[in-house]
Design an enzyme around this catalytic site. Structure first.
Site, PDB file in Angstrom:
ATOM      1  N   ASP A 235       0.725  -0.937  -0.141  1.00  9.13           N
ATOM      2  CA  ASP A 235      -0.380  -0.080  -0.244  1.00  9.13           C
ATOM      3  C   ASP A 235       0.836   1.069   0.176  1.00  9.13           C
ATOM      4  OD1 ASP A 235      -2.419  -2.026   1.538  1.00  9.13           O
ATOM      5  OD2 ASP A 235      -3.319  -0.306  -0.053  1.00  9.13           O
TER       6      ASP A 235
HETATM    7  O1  MRU Z   1      -7.699  -3.573   2.824  1.00  9.44           O
HETATM    8  P1  MRU Z   1      -7.389  -3.399   2.159  1.00  9.44           P
HETATM    9  O2  MRU Z   1      -8.092  -5.129   1.120  1.00  9.44           O
HETATM   10  O3  MRU Z   1      -7.557  -2.974   0.296  1.00  9.44           O
HETATM   11  O4  MRU Z   1      -6.008  -3.592   1.344  1.00  9.44           O
HETATM   12  C1  MRU Z   1      -4.823  -4.284   0.530  1.00  9.44           C
HETATM   13  C2  MRU Z   1      -3.855  -4.315   0.334  1.00  9.44           C
HETATM   14  O5  MRU Z   1      -3.773  -4.838   1.442  1.00  9.44           O
HETATM   15  C3  MRU Z   1      -3.142  -5.019  -0.394  1.00  9.44           C
HETATM   16  O6  MRU Z   1      -1.892  -5.930  -0.940  1.00  9.44           O
HETATM   17  C4  MRU Z   1      -2.349  -3.789  -1.472  1.00  9.44           C
HETATM   18  O7  MRU Z   1      -3.539  -2.829  -1.319  1.00  9.44           O
HETATM   19  C5  MRU Z   1      -1.667  -4.446  -2.660  1.00  9.44           C
HETATM   20  S1  MRU Z   1      -3.402  -4.465  -4.208  1.00  9.44           S
HETATM   21  C6  MRU Z   1      -2.444  -4.693  -5.275  1.00  9.44           C
END
Ligand code: MRU
EC number: 5.3.1.23
Length: 372
Positions: free
Chosen positions: A254
């Protein structure tokens, strides 16, 4: 839009003037698309996890504002007011979820596009809106190409580092596939590429408590693509590694700080520690839009804390109550994995590896590949 070897449902359905988002809270049991008419709808869809995953959030946000301005019957203001309107909406969209940097990065780039449109001699509100819409649409197109490049670089790295390059098994966490991006996926894109090359023995995916992105979304994509796959409880990962069942762990990101510290779904850090203990390489796969060079380390990353309901109730908070009444809850959505636990960061421009000082120099890599 879907990539080669990717027939999974699209999370983002866009055509000029119309945006629909797959309601990921309902998967895998129901396929429902929600109509997004403006930035306010986009903000709520992101906050409430209709759409999630760092790249998908950024694209959905940008397109929600694109449909809003596409459907204007007229804009009663000056060019400068059109720019202020767009900038304010972008700032508002960025406030929907704090940890993934892709959304803030997209907003910054879109603000540059509208500033350039304002500076052009033909500037009028409609030309500024048109420039904005085109740039937002390009983000949707570019993401798939970027993910396919990550798949190519990542699959060759994993094969090079596996005991047997023609038969390997990998563990992944959360959902980083088609559903988390415009198509194909990042870490799951690498798994997809290994499968396409015929060398993937098995993909293991964690449940990813508490929201269950693994059991609901990644498992759904893997089954849909007929990729040999096994779901494990998050707490089974150490035993899986001890049993020697995986050659590598691959996750998304993220936000990656300039030293390589990486924020990703809660539980990623535990997996990296386990992998280190068992001598298994741990990789991050993410586009360069997930890198935040303004942060020197992961200590500066803001970690989103989500509602207690996600733990207190079943189905990531959407089902019935299971936890004992009166218990207090800490529910961070992400954690930070220190760079020292990461073997390589796979981007669309190549793999960032460590230098002679055992450190990532992401800034130099980014300068080299982007020429900036
Ligand atoms: O809370 P989320 O479902 O948005 O978290 C998503 C993640 O942590 C993913 O690993 C990250 O955003 C990469 S998605 C290509």
């Amino acid at each position: 839009m879907s990539g080669e070897g990717d027939t999974t449902l699209k999370s983002i359905c866009y055509k000029p003037g119309s945006l629909q988002l797959l309601d990921q809270r309902k998967l895998p049991l129901e396929t429902t698309y929600l109509e997004i008419r403006d930035a306010a709808d986009g903000w709520s869809a992101i906050q409430e996890m209709v759409v999630r995953g760092a790249p998908a959030i950024a694209i959905a946000a940008a397109l929600s504002l694109a449909v809003e301005v596409s459907n204007f019957s007229g804009f009663d203001g000056s060019s400068a007011e059109a720019v202020t309107f767009l900038e304010n909406k972008l700032d508002y969209l960025v406030s929907s979820r704090p940890t993934a940097v892709n959304l803030a990065d997209a907003a910054l780039k879109l603000k540059q596009v509208i500033a350039n449109a304002l500076a052009s001699s033909a500037a009028e509100p409609n030309s500024i809106f048109k420039a904005y819409i085109e740039a937002a649409e390009n983000m949707l197109e570019d993401d798939v190409a970027s993910n396919k490049a990550i798949g190519t670089f990542g699959s060759s790295l994993l094969r090079q580092q596996a005991k047997n390059p023609d038969k390997l098994s990998v563990l992944t966490h959360c959902n980083t596939g088609s559903l988390a991006t415009a198509g194909y996926g990042t870490a799951l894109g690498v798994i997809r590429a290994l499968h396409t090359q015929g060398v993937l023995e098995r993909a293991y995916c964690t449940e990813t408590r508490p929201f269950n992105q693994g059991s609901r979304l990644t498992a759904f994509e893997l089954v849909h693509e007929k990729i040999p796959a096994t779901l494990i409880a998050d707490s089974a990962a150490a035993a899986l590694m001890k049993d020697g069942r995986v050659d590598g762990v691959i996750v998304g990101a993220d936000r990656v700080a300039s030293n390589g510290d990486t924020a990703n779904k809660i539980g990623t850090y535990s997996l990296a520690l386990c992998a280190k203990h068992h001598g298994i390489p741990f990789y991050v796969a993410a586009p360069l839009t997930s890198v935040d060079l303004s942060l020197s380390s992961g200590k500066e990353i803001v970690i989103e804390e989500r509602t207690a309901k996600e733990l207190l109730n079943t189905h990531g908070g959407l089902g019935e109550r299971i936890a004992a009444p009166g218990i207090s809850v800490w529910n961070p959505a992400f954690d930070v994995t220190p760079a020292e636990l990461i073997a390589g960061i796979i981007t669309e421009k190549g793999v960032i590896t460590k230098n002679a000082n055992d450190a990532f120099d992401i800034s130099s890599f980014a300068k080299k590949v982007t020429g900036n």
